[in-house]
Motif scaffolding. Structure first.
Motif, PDB file in Angstrom:
ATOM      1  N   LEU A  78      39.469  16.434  -6.048  1.00 47.15           N
ATOM      2  CA  LEU A  78      40.219  16.301  -7.295  1.00 47.15           C
ATOM      3  C   LEU A  78      41.236  17.411  -7.516  1.00 47.15           C
ATOM      4  O   LEU A  78      42.353  17.167  -7.966  1.00 47.15           O
ATOM      5  CB  LEU A  78      39.256  16.257  -8.482  1.00 47.15           C
ATOM      6  CG  LEU A  78      38.355  15.028  -8.572  1.00 47.15           C
ATOM      7  CD1 LEU A  78      37.352  15.188  -9.703  1.00 47.15           C
ATOM      8  CD2 LEU A  78      39.190  13.785  -8.773  1.00 47.15           C
ATOM      9  N   TRP A  79      40.861  18.641  -7.254  1.00 46.18           N
ATOM     10  CA  TRP A  79      41.737  19.774  -7.544  1.00 46.18           C
ATOM     11  C   TRP A  79      42.554  20.225  -6.346  1.00 46.18           C
ATOM     12  O   TRP A  79      43.469  21.035  -6.484  1.00 46.18           O
ATOM     13  CB  TRP A  79      40.936  20.955  -8.058  1.00 46.18           C
ATOM     14  CG  TRP A  79      40.321  20.745  -9.409  1.00 46.18           C
ATOM     15  CD1 TRP A  79      40.480  19.678 -10.237  1.00 46.18           C
ATOM     16  CD2 TRP A  79      39.449  21.642 -10.085  1.00 46.18           C
ATOM     17  NE1 TRP A  79      39.761  19.843 -11.374  1.00 46.18           N
ATOM     18  CE2 TRP A  79      39.118  21.060 -11.316  1.00 46.18           C
ATOM     19  CE3 TRP A  79      38.912  22.866  -9.777  1.00 46.18           C
ATOM     20  CZ2 TRP A  79      38.283  21.665 -12.235  1.00 46.18           C
ATOM     21  CZ3 TRP A  79      38.081  23.484 -10.685  1.00 46.18           C
ATOM     22  CH2 TRP A  79      37.771  22.876 -11.907  1.00 46.18           C
ATOM     23  N   GLY A  80      42.172  19.790  -5.163  1.00 49.69           N
ATOM     24  CA  GLY A  80      42.916  20.177  -3.969  1.00 49.69           C
ATOM     25  C   GLY A  80      42.668  21.608  -3.522  1.00 49.69           C
ATOM     26  O   GLY A  80      43.518  22.203  -2.870  1.00 49.69           O
ATOM     27  N   VAL A  81      41.515  22.161  -3.868  1.00 51.84           N
ATOM     28  CA  VAL A  81      41.212  23.525  -3.419  1.00 51.84           C
ATOM     29  C   VAL A  81      40.800  23.493  -1.956  1.00 51.84           C
ATOM     30  O   VAL A  81      40.334  22.478  -1.436  1.00 51.84           O
ATOM     31  CB  VAL A  81      40.087  24.163  -4.275  1.00 51.84           C
ATOM     32  CG1 VAL A  81      40.528  24.348  -5.693  1.00 51.84           C
ATOM     33  CG2 VAL A  81      38.820  23.352  -4.219  1.00 51.84           C
ATOM     34  N   THR A  82      40.992  24.606  -1.283  1.00 48.11           N
ATOM     35  CA  THR A  82      40.633  24.694   0.127  1.00 48.11           C
ATOM     36  C   THR A  82      39.211  25.218   0.275  1.00 48.11           C
ATOM     37  O   THR A  82      38.622  25.756  -0.673  1.00 48.11           O
ATOM     38  CB  THR A  82      41.591  25.632   0.878  1.00 48.11           C
ATOM     39  OG1 THR A  82      41.416  26.960   0.363  1.00 48.11           O
ATOM     40  CG2 THR A  82      43.042  25.202   0.712  1.00 48.11           C
ATOM     41  N   VAL A  83      38.683  25.089   1.470  1.00 48.64           N
ATOM     42  CA  VAL A  83      37.337  25.597   1.753  1.00 48.64           C
ATOM     43  C   VAL A  83      37.317  27.121   1.627  1.00 48.64           C
ATOM     44  O   VAL A  83      36.337  27.700   1.168  1.00 48.64           O
ATOM     45  CB  VAL A  83      36.881  25.142   3.167  1.00 48.64           C
ATOM     46  CG1 VAL A  83      35.564  25.775   3.538  1.00 48.64           C
ATOM     47  CG2 VAL A  83      36.788  23.635   3.223  1.00 48.64           C
ATOM     48  N   ASN A  84      38.409  27.782   2.009  1.00 46.89           N
ATOM     49  CA  ASN A  84      38.484  29.237   1.869  1.00 46.89           C
ATOM     50  C   ASN A  84      38.408  29.663   0.406  1.00 46.89           C
ATOM     51  O   ASN A  84      37.768  30.660   0.076  1.00 46.89           O
ATOM     52  CB  ASN A  84      39.764  29.776   2.502  1.00 46.89           C
ATOM     53  CG  ASN A  84      39.712  29.739   4.013  1.00 46.89           C
ATOM     54  OD1 ASN A  84      38.630  29.697   4.598  1.00 46.89           O
ATOM     55  ND2 ASN A  84      40.871  29.738   4.636  1.00 46.89           N
ATOM     56  N   GLN A  85      39.052  28.923  -0.475  1.00 40.20           N
ATOM     57  CA  GLN A  85      38.984  29.239  -1.896  1.00 40.20           C
ATOM     58  C   GLN A  85      37.569  29.033  -2.438  1.00 40.20           C
ATOM     59  O   GLN A  85      37.076  29.821  -3.240  1.00 40.20           O
ATOM     60  CB  GLN A  85      39.987  28.385  -2.678  1.00 40.20           C
ATOM     61  CG  GLN A  85      41.424  28.757  -2.397  1.00 40.20           C
ATOM     62  CD  GLN A  85      42.397  27.747  -2.989  1.00 40.20           C
ATOM     63  OE1 GLN A  85      42.119  26.552  -3.042  1.00 40.20           O
ATOM     64  NE2 GLN A  85      43.551  28.254  -3.416  1.00 40.20           N
ATOM     65  N   VAL A  86      36.921  27.985  -2.005  1.00 42.21           N
ATOM     66  CA  VAL A  86      35.540  27.729  -2.423  1.00 42.21           C
ATOM     67  C   VAL A  86      34.641  28.858  -1.925  1.00 42.21           C
ATOM     68  O   VAL A  86      33.774  29.340  -2.646  1.00 42.21           O
ATOM     69  CB  VAL A  86      35.057  26.363  -1.906  1.00 42.21           C
ATOM     70  CG1 VAL A  86      33.572  26.187  -2.130  1.00 42.21           C
ATOM     71  CG2 VAL A  86      35.832  25.245  -2.571  1.00 42.21           C
ATOM     72  N   ALA A  87      34.831  29.283  -0.683  1.00 40.01           N
ATOM     73  CA  ALA A  87      34.023  30.367  -0.126  1.00 40.01           C
ATOM     74  C   ALA A  87      34.241  31.663  -0.896  1.00 40.01           C
ATOM     75  O   ALA A  87      33.293  32.415  -1.155  1.00 40.01           O
ATOM     76  CB  ALA A  87      34.366  30.567   1.342  1.00 40.01           C
ATOM     77  N   TYR A  88      35.489  31.923  -1.296  1.00 32.13           N
ATOM     78  CA  TYR A  88      35.793  33.130  -2.070  1.00 32.13           C
ATOM     79  C   TYR A  88      35.086  33.095  -3.426  1.00 32.13           C
ATOM     80  O   TYR A  88      34.477  34.077  -3.837  1.00 32.13           O
ATOM     81  CB  TYR A  88      37.306  33.254  -2.257  1.00 32.13           C
ATOM     82  CG  TYR A  88      37.720  34.463  -3.043  1.00 32.13           C
ATOM     83  CD1 TYR A  88      37.723  35.717  -2.459  1.00 32.13           C
ATOM     84  CD2 TYR A  88      38.090  34.357  -4.375  1.00 32.13           C
ATOM     85  CE1 TYR A  88      38.099  36.834  -3.176  1.00 32.13           C
ATOM     86  CE2 TYR A  88      38.457  35.460  -5.106  1.00 32.13           C
ATOM     87  CZ  TYR A  88      38.460  36.704  -4.507  1.00 32.13           C
ATOM     88  OH  TYR A  88      38.820  37.802  -5.224  1.00 32.13           O
ATOM     89  N   VAL A  89      35.147  31.979  -4.106  1.00 26.88           N
ATOM     90  CA  VAL A  89      34.491  31.845  -5.413  1.00 26.88           C
ATOM     91  C   VAL A  89      32.975  31.973  -5.270  1.00 26.88           C
ATOM     92  O   VAL A  89      32.314  32.627  -6.069  1.00 26.88           O
ATOM     93  CB  VAL A  89      34.878  30.505  -6.078  1.00 26.88           C
ATOM     94  CG1 VAL A  89      34.026  30.227  -7.296  1.00 26.88           C
ATOM     95  CG2 VAL A  89      36.345  30.515  -6.443  1.00 26.88           C
ATOM     96  N   THR A  90      32.419  31.362  -4.232  1.00 21.06           N
ATOM     97  CA  THR A  90      30.980  31.441  -4.005  1.00 21.06           C
ATOM     98  C   THR A  90      30.553  32.877  -3.748  1.00 21.06           C
ATOM     99  O   THR A  90      29.582  33.371  -4.339  1.00 21.06           O
ATOM    100  CB  THR A  90      30.574  30.556  -2.809  1.00 21.06           C
ATOM    101  OG1 THR A  90      31.024  29.228  -3.052  1.00 21.06           O
ATOM    102  CG2 THR A  90      29.085  30.555  -2.606  1.00 21.06           C
ATOM    103  N   SER A  91      31.265  33.575  -2.893  1.00 24.20           N
ATOM    104  CA  SER A  91      30.940  34.969  -2.596  1.00 24.20           C
ATOM    105  C   SER A  91      31.083  35.848  -3.823  1.00 24.20           C
ATOM    106  O   SER A  91      30.232  36.696  -4.101  1.00 24.20           O
ATOM    107  CB  SER A  91      31.840  35.495  -1.485  1.00 24.20           C
ATOM    108  OG  SER A  91      31.654  34.766  -0.316  1.00 24.20           O
TER     109      SER A  91
END
Length: 89
Positions: free
Chosen positions: A50-63
């Motif tokens: 839906l938002w078009g975020v990348t896996v790297n952005q998700v990993a950054y938020v998770t970390s």
């Protein structure tokens, strides 16, 4: 003749009420931590779509969330209080 060491001593100790309470407390905390991680894991694929975020952005938020949450949980325990003998005030 058996050698006495820490592992043998721990094996001989009986399981007490304290051990059972500790097991229940850790299990309770682990359940909610696991539920939190699973809810995020099921939400991320939808956010990527839906938002078009990348896996790297998700990993950054998770970390970042793990670092911030673990710091927030541990910091108040280390803060000196006015009644603490180690504080100068």
């Amino acid at each position: 003749m058996t050698h006495s060491n820490a592992a043998n001593r721990l094996d001989r100790l009986p399981i007490s009420k304290f051990h059972k309470i500790a097991l229940v407390a850790v299990s309770f905390a682990y359940f909610f931590e696991f539920a939190d991680i699973n809810s995020f894991a099921t939400t991320v694929p939808k956010l990527i779509k839906l938002w078009g975020v990348t896996v790297n952005q998700v990993a950054y938020v998770t970390s970042a969330s793990f670092v911030v949450c673990s710091s927030a949980r541990s910091s108040p325990a280390g803060w000196p209080t006015a009644g603490d003998a180690r504080t100068p005030w």
